[in-house]
Motif scaffolding. Sequence first.
Motif, PDB file in Angstrom:
ATOM      1  N   LEU B  83     -56.069 -29.818   1.476  1.00 26.23           N
ATOM      2  CA  LEU B  83     -55.025 -30.611   2.132  1.00 26.23           C
ATOM      3  C   LEU B  83     -53.760 -30.596   1.289  1.00 26.23           C
ATOM      4  N   PHE B  84     -53.949 -30.717  -0.015  1.00 20.14           N
ATOM      5  CA  PHE B  84     -52.829 -30.700  -0.943  1.00 20.14           C
ATOM      6  C   PHE B  84     -52.060 -29.384  -0.811  1.00 20.14           C
ATOM      7  N   GLY B  85     -52.807 -28.284  -0.759  1.00 27.60           N
ATOM      8  CA  GLY B  85     -52.182 -26.982  -0.572  1.00 27.60           C
ATOM      9  C   GLY B  85     -51.428 -26.904   0.748  1.00 27.60           C
ATOM     10  N   LEU B  86     -52.030 -27.446   1.806  1.00 29.22           N
ATOM     11  CA  LEU B  86     -51.369 -27.449   3.119  1.00 29.22           C
ATOM     12  C   LEU B  86     -50.066 -28.227   3.071  1.00 29.22           C
ATOM     13  N   PHE B  87     -50.095 -29.388   2.358  1.00 28.81           N
ATOM     14  CA  PHE B  87     -48.905 -30.230   2.316  1.00 28.81           C
ATOM     15  C   PHE B  87     -47.805 -29.562   1.507  1.00 28.81           C
ATOM     16  N   LEU B  88     -48.187 -28.868   0.428  1.00 30.86           N
ATOM     17  CA  LEU B  88     -47.200 -28.325  -0.495  1.00 30.86           C
ATOM     18  C   LEU B  88     -46.573 -27.044   0.026  1.00 30.86           C
ATOM     19  N   THR B  89     -47.379 -26.164   0.618  1.00 27.75           N
ATOM     20  CA  THR B  89     -46.835 -24.909   1.114  1.00 27.75           C
ATOM     21  C   THR B  89     -46.230 -25.144   2.488  1.00 27.75           C
ATOM     22  N   ARG B  90     -45.602 -24.121   3.024  1.00 37.05           N
ATOM     23  CA  ARG B  90     -44.979 -24.304   4.328  1.00 37.05           C
ATOM     24  C   ARG B  90     -45.953 -23.956   5.438  1.00 37.05           C
ATOM     25  N   ALA B  91     -47.175 -24.392   5.274  1.00 36.18           N
ATOM     26  CA  ALA B  91     -48.165 -24.150   6.324  1.00 36.18           C
ATOM     27  C   ALA B  91     -47.771 -24.965   7.557  1.00 36.18           C
ATOM     28  N   PRO B  92     -48.121 -24.492   8.746  1.00 35.75           N
ATOM     29  CA  PRO B  92     -47.796 -25.265   9.948  1.00 35.75           C
ATOM     30  C   PRO B  92     -48.526 -26.592   9.928  1.00 35.75           C
TER      31      PRO B  92
END
Lengths: 397, 179
Positions: B83-92
Amino acid sequence: MPGDPLFNNGLNLAVALIVIIKAIIVFVVVLVSVLFMVMFERKVIGHMQNRIGPNRAGPFGSLQSLADGTKLFFKEALLPAKADKRIYRLAPILAVVPAFLVFSIVPIGGTITIAHHVTRLQLVDPPWGILFMLMLSSIAVYGVMLAGWSSGSKYPLLGAVRASAQMISYEAAMGLSIAAVVVLSGSLHTSAIASGQHGLLHFRNHTVPLPAWNLFRTWVVPFIIFMIAVTAEMHRPPFDLVEAEEEIAGGFNAEYSSLGFALFYLAEFMNVVTMSGVTVTLFLGGPDGPRILGHSVGPFWFVLKLFAFLYTYVWLRATLPRFRYDQLMDLGWKRLIPASLGMLLFVAAVRTGSRGWVIGVMVGLVVGAIALMRALSVGARTTEVEAASIARAGRRA
Amino acid sequence: MGGSHLALVHGLNVAQQIAFFALAGAMVLSALRMVTTKNLVHAALYLTVVLAGAAGLYILLAAEFIAVTQVLVYIGAIVVLMLFGLFLTRAPLGTGQDLDNNQRWLAAIIALFLFGVLGVTLQKGFKGTHVNAIPITDGGSNTAAIGVSIFHDFVVPFEVASILLLAALVGAVVIARRD
């Protein structure tokens, strides 16, 4: 004998009733203590800052938190346009339920007898004991993260990112300092951890005039690390970057109003109470203390120690300025985790009782500490050089 | 075949059976929703439900230490990091983006193949054997026994696994370095 003696003779109606009554008592006590804690914190901070604090609702302002709660309850529950509805509603519950559950494993006294049934003064005494606390604190991360994300706006999301990184980082140091305690007590049962700290401290066949609390048996350092890690885990000041008002407008719960906000507020203060209880159990002997007039008064000593911690948290809040984010991460990863790992090894070596292990571990720790210092200074220099080159590139542009 | 099956049912606790099928059903449903949902964060949350179901299965097998560790490691650390990775990167982060690709059938075939291999292995390896659980002592816990077996009987595989993880950690740091 670890485990609750209540279940020794199987399960029947009386046993089930006792369990239900205990659950209700714990629920009510925790809830009332939160109301008290909110009032206590505002009063003490008020006095520390040379003002009066709340004094309108009830005698000495004692009904202030009740009034606040009632007000929040009747406010309109707003739902942001871009919010993810289901998760937005789920997040406060995910924050408050673990906070409640942690207190169920805290022993507040020895055993009592209700209607010929002997039971412990704690709601449950499961064999996974203290791991349950770690598990719940890792679930509590979800409440904060999902609240920030599901609000559908920028500042809460920033708060959620900060929160998740912070809580994961400090969980490691917290777990390692708990491991030092578990190595000493040899059990995960919270009741066994508490009862193992009874009596006076022994050191190399001498009796030291100190209580045999884990605070001293683990050579104090794990206790300090645990306190810092717990403060960060609860995002209390000085580690409240999650909700830094000046930077991210209140952080993860900025979009919440009414009951949702009240639940986050409740969870925050409940965590202070329950984690203080866990600290008392782990390091300060739980309900251990001298008898008064020939009676064993465990709950009294437990509450007294709990108060010391509640006061300490308020005191820290009134005293220390907030950390910067890189300072927070440096402290967690470069100082606390290596220190707690080293202390775990040292405590385990002392526990083996052989001189060879102690000397070996100490030599290893010194070598490791020197290597770590060298690595940190090299890292700091590299960061400086990089920052300078970035600044130069900026000037050229 | 029928007789042995019946004996198996008799030997097991009925409540345990019911709990197993409830957990298994919830896990399968969440797993399906995880791969079909259009929202990455929802997918991560469905994954959490699957992992929690696995922890529940461990509790049914009286392996409470493994269950708690499962929650601590997978739910408390790995999914949080995802989740942290999702929040930090520009993932949709929103709903409705096209998360699908055209490897659906390939993935299904591989999943079926894996299921077949694991199923056949379990069937061949453990058919008709009675697996002895680690005895429960110490007031209803076998954590101490697990500790002894890891750090005494299986200490070399344990250390090898930890070296492997350390190598992965160092590798990740090297890859993530800026220069």
